[in-house]
Design an enzyme around this catalytic site. Sequence first.
Site, mmCIF file in Angstrom:
data_model
loop_
_atom_site.group_PDB
_atom_site.id
_atom_site.type_symbol
_atom_site.label_atom_id
_atom_site.label_comp_id
_atom_site.label_asym_id
_atom_site.label_seq_id
_atom_site.Cartn_x
_atom_site.Cartn_y
_atom_site.Cartn_z
ATOM 1 N N PRO A 110 0.769 -1.248 0.000
ATOM 2 C CA PRO A 110 0.000 0.000 0.000
ATOM 3 C C PRO A 110 0.803 1.303 0.000
ATOM 4 O O PRO A 110 0.780 2.078 0.960
ATOM 5 C CB PRO A 110 -0.845 -0.138 1.261
ATOM 6 C CG PRO A 110 0.010 -0.940 2.178
ATOM 7 C CD PRO A 110 0.732 -1.925 1.298
ATOM 8 N N CYS A 111 1.454 1.590 -1.102
ATOM 9 C CA CYS A 111 2.187 2.850 -1.218
ATOM 10 C C CYS A 111 1.234 4.049 -1.210
ATOM 11 O O CYS A 111 1.649 5.160 -0.899
ATOM 12 C CB CYS A 111 3.080 2.857 -2.451
ATOM 13 S SG CYS A 111 2.239 2.477 -3.990
ATOM 14 N N HIS A 112 -0.050 3.803 -1.504
ATOM 15 C CA HIS A 112 -1.027 4.899 -1.453
ATOM 16 C C HIS A 112 -1.240 5.402 -0.023
ATOM 17 O O HIS A 112 -1.756 6.498 0.162
ATOM 18 C CB HIS A 112 -2.363 4.460 -2.074
ATOM 19 C CG HIS A 112 -3.022 3.315 -1.375
ATOM 20 N ND1 HIS A 112 -2.674 2.003 -1.610
ATOM 21 C CD2 HIS A 112 -3.994 3.278 -0.421
ATOM 22 C CE1 HIS A 112 -3.413 1.216 -0.863
ATOM 23 N NE2 HIS A 112 -4.216 1.968 -0.121
#
Length: 167
Positions: free
Chosen positions: A133-135
């Site tokens: 989850p880089c978001h």
Amino acid sequence: MEYINYYESPLGKLLLSADGIGLTGVWFEEQKYFAQGLKEPYEEKELPVFEDTKRWLTIYFSGKEPDFTVPFHFIGTDFQKAVWEILCSIPYGKTMTYGEIAKQIALQKGISHMSAQAVGGAVGHNKISILVPCHRVVGTNGNLTGYAGGMDKKVKLLTLEGVSNIM
């Protein structure tokens, strides 16, 4: 040999890639660094890892946190892999700053300081969107920063997870 498959998400078509070890990529079509690292020859094929990834994504896009993981095969530098492992530790519905990740990397390496900009470069080159989850990574004070899939998608992903302090 690498394999590919596709998933139609509510935010657009996703390209999935995997090898014999695990999932190697999930990219939104036309995103920055699209299919970076995907090596030819590859074959479009349905694999158990793709079935699991699609099931995970379907649960995720229904607004629920999936209760299982998909096997990953991170392909990158040791530094990138360390950053991506930290991304995997960010809880659903929560965020972490680049600076916080840099502090964790510095502790792991036994050094006094790590550049948040270097962390940002590794985050931006994450090949496994959404599942890694880089978001969920934000700037100082929770400010939204870039997302390879596009800022509109980042906002939608965070909103889906119930993150309310989006700036």
